[in-house]
Design a protein around this motif. Structure first.
Motif, PDB file in Angstrom:
ATOM      1  N   THR A   1      -4.153   1.980  10.233  1.00  0.00           N
ATOM      2  CA  THR A   1      -3.098   2.981  10.104  1.00  0.00           C
ATOM      3  C   THR A   1      -2.367   3.196  11.432  1.00  0.00           C
ATOM      4  O   THR A   1      -2.874   2.849  12.497  1.00  0.00           O
ATOM      5  CB  THR A   1      -3.679   4.314   9.616  1.00  0.00           C
ATOM      6  OG1 THR A   1      -4.635   4.804  10.580  1.00  0.00           O
ATOM      7  CG2 THR A   1      -4.391   4.140   8.282  1.00  0.00           C
TER       8      THR A   1
ATOM      9  N   GLU B   1      -7.892   3.331  -3.556  1.00  0.00           N
ATOM     10  CA  GLU B   1      -8.770   3.583  -2.408  1.00  0.00           C
ATOM     11  C   GLU B   1      -8.877   5.086  -2.197  1.00  0.00           C
ATOM     12  O   GLU B   1      -7.865   5.796  -2.227  1.00  0.00           O
ATOM     13  CB  GLU B   1      -8.187   2.928  -1.149  1.00  0.00           C
ATOM     14  CG  GLU B   1      -8.942   3.279   0.126  1.00  0.00           C
ATOM     15  CD  GLU B   1      -8.072   3.372   1.370  1.00  0.00           C
ATOM     16  OE1 GLU B   1      -8.630   3.685   2.442  1.00  0.00           O
ATOM     17  OE2 GLU B   1      -6.847   3.154   1.281  1.00  0.00           O
TER      18      GLU B   1
ATOM     19  N   HIS C   1     -13.909   6.006   6.433  1.00  0.00           N
ATOM     20  CA  HIS C   1     -12.727   6.521   7.124  1.00  0.00           C
ATOM     21  C   HIS C   1     -13.013   6.687   8.606  1.00  0.00           C
ATOM     22  O   HIS C   1     -13.908   7.429   9.006  1.00  0.00           O
ATOM     23  CB  HIS C   1     -12.330   7.868   6.524  1.00  0.00           C
ATOM     24  CG  HIS C   1     -10.995   8.356   6.979  1.00  0.00           C
ATOM     25  ND1 HIS C   1     -10.703   9.684   7.172  1.00  0.00           N
ATOM     26  CD2 HIS C   1      -9.854   7.680   7.280  1.00  0.00           C
ATOM     27  CE1 HIS C   1      -9.458   9.807   7.570  1.00  0.00           C
ATOM     28  NE2 HIS C   1      -8.919   8.611   7.649  1.00  0.00           N
TER      29      HIS C   1
ATOM     30  N   LEU D   1       0.857  -1.191   0.000  1.00  0.00           N
ATOM     31  CA  LEU D   1       0.000   0.000   0.000  1.00  0.00           C
ATOM     32  C   LEU D   1       0.887   1.234   0.000  1.00  0.00           C
ATOM     33  O   LEU D   1       1.811   1.330   0.811  1.00  0.00           O
ATOM     34  CB  LEU D   1      -0.938   0.008   1.211  1.00  0.00           C
ATOM     35  CG  LEU D   1      -1.941   1.162   1.319  1.00  0.00           C
ATOM     36  CD1 LEU D   1      -3.207   0.711   2.072  1.00  0.00           C
ATOM     37  CD2 LEU D   1      -1.363   2.396   2.012  1.00  0.00           C
TER      38      LEU D   1
ATOM     39  N   ILE E   1      -8.031  -1.608   6.739  1.00  0.00           N
ATOM     40  CA  ILE E   1      -6.730  -0.937   6.742  1.00  0.00           C
ATOM     41  C   ILE E   1      -6.516  -0.312   8.111  1.00  0.00           C
ATOM     42  O   ILE E   1      -7.298   0.544   8.543  1.00  0.00           O
ATOM     43  CB  ILE E   1      -6.668   0.130   5.642  1.00  0.00           C
ATOM     44  CG1 ILE E   1      -6.862  -0.524   4.274  1.00  0.00           C
ATOM     45  CG2 ILE E   1      -5.342   0.889   5.699  1.00  0.00           C
ATOM     46  CD1 ILE E   1      -7.050   0.461   3.142  1.00  0.00           C
TER      47      ILE E   1
ATOM     48  N   GLU F   1       0.645   5.654  -0.348  1.00  0.00           N
ATOM     49  CA  GLU F   1      -0.318   6.738  -0.155  1.00  0.00           C
ATOM     50  C   GLU F   1       0.097   8.006  -0.891  1.00  0.00           C
ATOM     51  O   GLU F   1       1.270   8.396  -0.869  1.00  0.00           O
ATOM     52  CB  GLU F   1      -0.474   7.048   1.340  1.00  0.00           C
ATOM     53  CG  GLU F   1      -1.498   8.124   1.632  1.00  0.00           C
ATOM     54  CD  GLU F   1      -1.692   8.371   3.118  1.00  0.00           C
ATOM     55  OE1 GLU F   1      -2.506   9.258   3.464  1.00  0.00           O
ATOM     56  OE2 GLU F   1      -1.052   7.682   3.944  1.00  0.00           O
TER      57      GLU F   1
ATOM     58  N   GLU G   1      -5.718  10.247  -0.481  1.00  0.00           N
ATOM     59  CA  GLU G   1      -6.409  11.150   0.444  1.00  0.00           C
ATOM     60  C   GLU G   1      -6.658  12.459  -0.295  1.00  0.00           C
ATOM     61  O   GLU G   1      -5.712  13.176  -0.636  1.00  0.00           O
ATOM     62  CB  GLU G   1      -5.581  11.426   1.697  1.00  0.00           C
ATOM     63  CG  GLU G   1      -6.287  12.402   2.638  1.00  0.00           C
ATOM     64  CD  GLU G   1      -5.457  12.817   3.837  1.00  0.00           C
ATOM     65  OE1 GLU G   1      -5.767  13.894   4.416  1.00  0.00           O
ATOM     66  OE2 GLU G   1      -4.507  12.092   4.193  1.00  0.00           O
TER      67      GLU G   1
ATOM     68  N   MET H   1      -2.096  -1.491  -3.441  1.00  0.00           N
ATOM     69  CA  MET H   1      -3.164  -0.552  -3.109  1.00  0.00           C
ATOM     70  C   MET H   1      -2.590   0.860  -3.148  1.00  0.00           C
ATOM     71  O   MET H   1      -1.575   1.144  -2.507  1.00  0.00           O
ATOM     72  CB  MET H   1      -3.715  -0.849  -1.712  1.00  0.00           C
ATOM     73  CG  MET H   1      -4.767   0.129  -1.230  1.00  0.00           C
ATOM     74  SD  MET H   1      -6.413  -0.195  -1.876  1.00  0.00           S
ATOM     75  CE  MET H   1      -6.907  -1.607  -0.855  1.00  0.00           C
TER      76      MET H   1
ATOM     77  N   LYS I   1      -3.549   4.413  -2.009  1.00  0.00           N
ATOM     78  CA  LYS I   1      -4.484   5.149  -1.149  1.00  0.00           C
ATOM     79  C   LYS I   1      -4.420   6.627  -1.495  1.00  0.00           C
ATOM     80  O   LYS I   1      -3.356   7.243  -1.419  1.00  0.00           O
ATOM     81  CB  LYS I   1      -4.113   4.917   0.318  1.00  0.00           C
ATOM     82  CG  LYS I   1      -4.939   5.703   1.324  1.00  0.00           C
ATOM     83  CD  LYS I   1      -4.518   5.323   2.733  1.00  0.00           C
ATOM     84  CE  LYS I   1      -5.232   6.128   3.794  1.00  0.00           C
ATOM     85  NZ  LYS I   1      -4.893   5.681   5.154  1.00  0.00           N
TER      86      LYS I   1
ATOM     87  N   ASP J   1     -11.036   2.017   6.778  1.00  0.00           N
ATOM     88  CA  ASP J   1      -9.702   2.569   6.984  1.00  0.00           C
ATOM     89  C   ASP J   1      -9.715   3.423   8.242  1.00  0.00           C
ATOM     90  O   ASP J   1     -10.450   4.415   8.323  1.00  0.00           O
ATOM     91  CB  ASP J   1      -9.324   3.410   5.755  1.00  0.00           C
ATOM     92  CG  ASP J   1      -7.903   3.938   5.764  1.00  0.00           C
ATOM     93  OD1 ASP J   1      -7.453   4.412   6.818  1.00  0.00           O
ATOM     94  OD2 ASP J   1      -7.259   3.912   4.707  1.00  0.00           O
TER      95      ASP J   1
END
Length: 348
Positions: free
Chosen positions: A296, A201, A245, A61, A294, A63, A137, A133, A135, A270
């Motif tokens: 974090t 994602e 989220h 993953l 997920i 980000e 944001e 993945m 991710k 997540d």
């Protein structure tokens, strides 16, 4: 629009050249029954000099933080600068040189389109790579008025990566109406079938979530977009999966989404690892239904370990611990632990 084919691995996933470690699961294992490791803010130069390095790390993953407002051009990739990209992406067009941009320059700082071009070049060089993945944001949410809405995101991703993307339509297929139906009744494809794939994602951004004037967050907007595409028999134009989220007790979709018609479009959850494993949340609920979970800031689970400089043993122990708590992914800033980043274990 979608043009890259899936390359299957063998019946058993073996050590992969360039990824440093064998995946500890048979290739026929459901993708939803695995636990792997991701890196927070993988686009920052202090984390990886180039985004190609992030991809080479073996992390499952990665980000990216995106900004969409009208104060800058295109989709910016940055942690805190809303006006310009500050990334390790170079926008390469050359599969043999993923650390050089289209002009041959190694200068980074590209926006989202440049990061996607790096992914495409890397994919072309590593067509059998394990699933990754990505991710996203969306720091300030979508801004459709500037050409940065859900459909624009879909087009940018699919026009660059094509069939290297595992999409909601791929999950739903011809048999099911929604992702929830697909994962609860059939489950995810096998690890082998997911080889060579990126999965995108989407989560709401920190600015969006703190903006009292913004009530149309990324997750709701994109889930509504998926629902409407499916109703028009156009789900194949969608590229990403919205995520719920934040760790919450029970089914967080019920309290979060007043419109029940968008809830079945969420199969990724997540949130903070320490809150998930606090004892108040039934983690087996996610596992039994095949939802991806997920976790974090994995380093903060008691006993806390260093989020950047944990030892290999500490990070591996944390992965094993959270796999036992049904995590699908754990994330931290362990960019200097490639043997841990490339490890995939059974989700238990």
């Amino acid at each position: 629009m979608r043009r890259l084919g899936v390359v299957l691995l063998g019946a058993l996933v073996l050590p992969l050249a360039g990824f440093g470690v064998a995946m500890a699961v048979p290739g026929e294992t459901s993708f939803g029954d695995t636990t792997s490791v991701g890196v927070h803010n993988s686009y920052e130069k202090s984390t990886f000099p180039y985004f190609a390095d992030a991809l080479d790390s073996g992390a499952s993953l990665l980000e990216l933080d995106l900004w969409t407002n009208g104060g800058g051009v295109d989709w910016r990739v940055s942690h805190s600068n809303p006006f310009a990209s500050e990334s390790n992406c170079v926008g390469t067009q050359d599969a043999t040189g993923p650390r050089a941009g289209s002009s041959g320059s190694s200068s980074s700082g590209q926006g989202f389109a440049g990061c996607l071009e790096d992914m495409r070049a890397w994919h072309d060089s590593h067509p059998e790579h394990p699933p990754v993945m990505i991710k996203l944001e969306l720091k300030d949410g979508f801004t459709a008025g500037y050409g940065r809405g859900p459909a624009d995101l879909d087009a940018l991703i699919l026009n660059t990566l094509g069939d290297a993307v595992f999409t909601p339509a791929d999950l739903v297929g011809d048999q099911f109406a929604t992702p929830d139906d697909a994962v609860t009744q059939r489950g995810w494809p096998s690890v082998n079938a997911m080889a060579g794939k990126f999965i995108f994602e989407l989560i709401p951004g920190t600015i969006e979530e703190k903006n009292p004037l913004d009530t149309w967050w990324t997750d709701v907007e994109y889930a509504t977009h998926l629902r409407d595409l499916a109703a028009a028999d156009r789900l194949g134009y969608a590229a990403a999966f919205p995520a719920v989220h934040g760790a919450e007790v029970g089914d967080p979709r019920i309290a979060r989404y007043a419109d029940p018609s968008v809830r079945p479009w969420f199969v990724i959850f997540d949130g903070d690892a320490a809150k998930y494993v606090s004892g108040a949340i039934d983690l087996n609920w996610y596992n039994e239904r095949g939802y991806l979970l997920i976790m974090t800031d994995a380093q903060n689970v008691t006993p806390a370990i260093d989020g950047t400089h944990a030892s290999e043993g500490e990070a591996q122990d944390r992965l094993d611990r959270l796999a036992g708590d049904h995590a699908s992914y754990i994330t931290s800033d362990w960019s200097r632990l490639p043997s841990v980043l490339a490890t995939v274990v059974p989700r238990r």
